[in-house]
Design a protein around this motif. Structure first.
Motif, PDB file in Angstrom:
ATOM      1  N   SER A 104       3.499   2.274  -7.062  1.00 49.15           N
ATOM      2  CA  SER A 104       2.594   2.009  -5.939  1.00 49.15           C
ATOM      3  C   SER A 104       2.017   0.605  -6.019  1.00 49.15           C
ATOM      4  N   ARG A 105       1.705   0.158  -7.228  1.00 48.16           N
ATOM      5  CA  ARG A 105       1.136  -1.187  -7.368  1.00 48.16           C
ATOM      6  C   ARG A 105       2.140  -2.256  -6.955  1.00 48.16           C
ATOM      7  N   CYS A 167      -3.755   0.235   5.123  1.00 46.15           N
ATOM      8  CA  CYS A 167      -3.440   1.509   4.465  1.00 46.15           C
ATOM      9  C   CYS A 167      -4.212   2.678   5.071  1.00 46.15           C
ATOM     10  N   LEU A 233      -6.629  -2.593  -5.826  1.00 46.63           N
ATOM     11  CA  LEU A 233      -6.719  -1.321  -6.554  1.00 46.63           C
ATOM     12  C   LEU A 233      -6.991  -0.153  -5.611  1.00 46.63           C
ATOM     13  N   LEU A 234      -7.837  -0.364  -4.615  1.00 47.10           N
ATOM     14  CA  LEU A 234      -8.111   0.691  -3.638  1.00 47.10           C
ATOM     15  C   LEU A 234      -6.860   1.006  -2.819  1.00 47.10           C
ATOM     16  N   VAL A 236      -3.766   0.595  -3.824  1.00 50.52           N
ATOM     17  CA  VAL A 236      -2.853   1.290  -4.738  1.00 50.52           C
ATOM     18  C   VAL A 236      -3.260   2.751  -4.875  1.00 50.52           C
ATOM     19  N   SER A 237      -4.566   3.000  -4.980  1.00 54.48           N
ATOM     20  CA  SER A 237      -5.050   4.377  -5.091  1.00 54.48           C
ATOM     21  C   SER A 237      -4.698   5.187  -3.847  1.00 54.48           C
ATOM     22  N   TRP A 238      -4.867   4.572  -2.668  1.00 55.81           N
ATOM     23  CA  TRP A 238      -4.516   5.286  -1.426  1.00 55.81           C
ATOM     24  C   TRP A 238      -3.034   5.610  -1.395  1.00 55.81           C
ATOM     25  N   ALA A 240      -0.976   5.890  -3.892  1.00 52.41           N
ATOM     26  CA  ALA A 240      -0.649   6.894  -4.900  1.00 52.41           C
ATOM     27  C   ALA A 240      -1.022   8.296  -4.413  1.00 52.41           C
ATOM     28  N   GLN A 241      -2.133   8.413  -3.702  1.00 53.21           N
ATOM     29  CA  GLN A 241      -2.511   9.718  -3.140  1.00 53.21           C
ATOM     30  C   GLN A 241      -1.507  10.177  -2.101  1.00 53.21           C
ATOM     31  N   GLU A 245       0.831  11.141  -6.400  1.00 52.69           N
ATOM     32  CA  GLU A 245       0.748  10.745  -7.800  1.00 52.69           C
ATOM     33  C   GLU A 245      -0.639  10.985  -8.381  1.00 52.69           C
ATOM     34  N   LEU A 246      -1.640  11.193  -7.523  1.00 55.36           N
ATOM     35  CA  LEU A 246      -3.004  11.449  -8.002  1.00 55.36           C
ATOM     36  C   LEU A 246      -3.433  12.855  -7.582  1.00 55.36           C
TER      37      LEU A 246
END
Length: 246
Positions: A104-105, A167, A233-234, A236-238, A240-241, A245-246
């Motif tokens: 994702s990153r 995103c 980072l935010l 990437v977190s979105w 990944a969700q 992955e999260l």
């Protein structure tokens, strides 16, 4: 791999009409503003010289035009990002990115770098136009270089923030409206909040103006780096969700 994605984004932007319209319109506006400022400076130069004022062409021609270039970057970044995650969600291509064997990153960093490359020609052409004025007027080149570095850092910050906002939406128009709202809020925040307010640090203009004046401050560098990394980072977190992955 992130650079491969960035180059793919760069080629996609370059193939679109919006990129070339923004580049042509931006170059036209910057050239017109620069020569208008130069004409005004030529009229008052004798009075400035006789009055012994410290103001010069850098203060009255270059810096005001660079301030206008800052606003142009704020307008251009969301328009170029309409084909990003939000545009791909709208067209159905986002599922292909989510199923790709990439971290994702890598996807997010590639999108950010691709948009940054998309903003680079607009910035470079405007800076080249202003640098060529050095053939006719005296320019403080170290100060000009610091201003150029500030705008380069600003363009990277814009790319990260706009990709994050892309995103969050599945429609490019919603992303565009939200991006302009967020950027306008950041631009005007210092004028509606006292300097002692804890959120005043998030105001964009106080971190841009010193660099345009040739003053490189550590707190401005920290602002751009911290907020850019936080936006990435935010995003990437979105992503990944969305991929589970999260």
């Amino acid at each position: 791999m992130s650079w491969s994605i960035a180059l793919h984004e760069w080629r996609r932007l370059r193939a679109g009409l919006m990129f070339w319209l923004l580049l042509a319109f931006g170059q036209l506006i910057i050239a017109w503003l620069a020569f208008a400022q130069l004409e005004g400076f030529a009229r008052i130069a004798p009075q400035l010289k006789s009055g012994g004022t410290a103001l010069d062409a850098m203060d009255l021609v270059i810096t005001p035009t660079l301030s206008s270039l800052t606003l142009m970057l704020l307008l251009a970044a969301p328009l170029l990002a309409m084909g990003g995650f939000a545009g791909e969600a709208r067209s159905g291509r986002l599922a292909l990115w989510l199923s790709a064997p990439l971290a994702s990153r890598q996807l997010v960093i590639g999108k950010v770098l691709g948009l940054w490359l998309g903003l680079a020609p607009l910035l470079a052409s405007a800076l080249l136009t202003l640098a060529l004025l050095g053939l006719a007027i005296e320019i403080d080149w170290p100060r000009f270089a610091l201003a150029a570095a500030t705008l380069t850092l600003l363009s990277l910050w814009l790319a990260a923030v706009v990709v994050l906002l892309s995103c969050l939406f599945e429609h490019p128009a919603a992303m565009l409206a939200t991006s302009y709202g967020v950027l306008l809020f950041a631009w005007l925040l210092d004028s509606v909040t006292p300097p002692t307010a804890p959120w005043h640090w998030l105001a964009l203009l106080p971190h841009v103006q010193p660099g345009l004046q040739g003053l490189w401050r550590s707190q401005d560098l920290v602002f751009f780096l911290v907020t850019t990394i936080a936006a990435i980072l935010l995003a990437v977190s979105w992503l990944a969700q969305r991929r589970g992955e999260l």
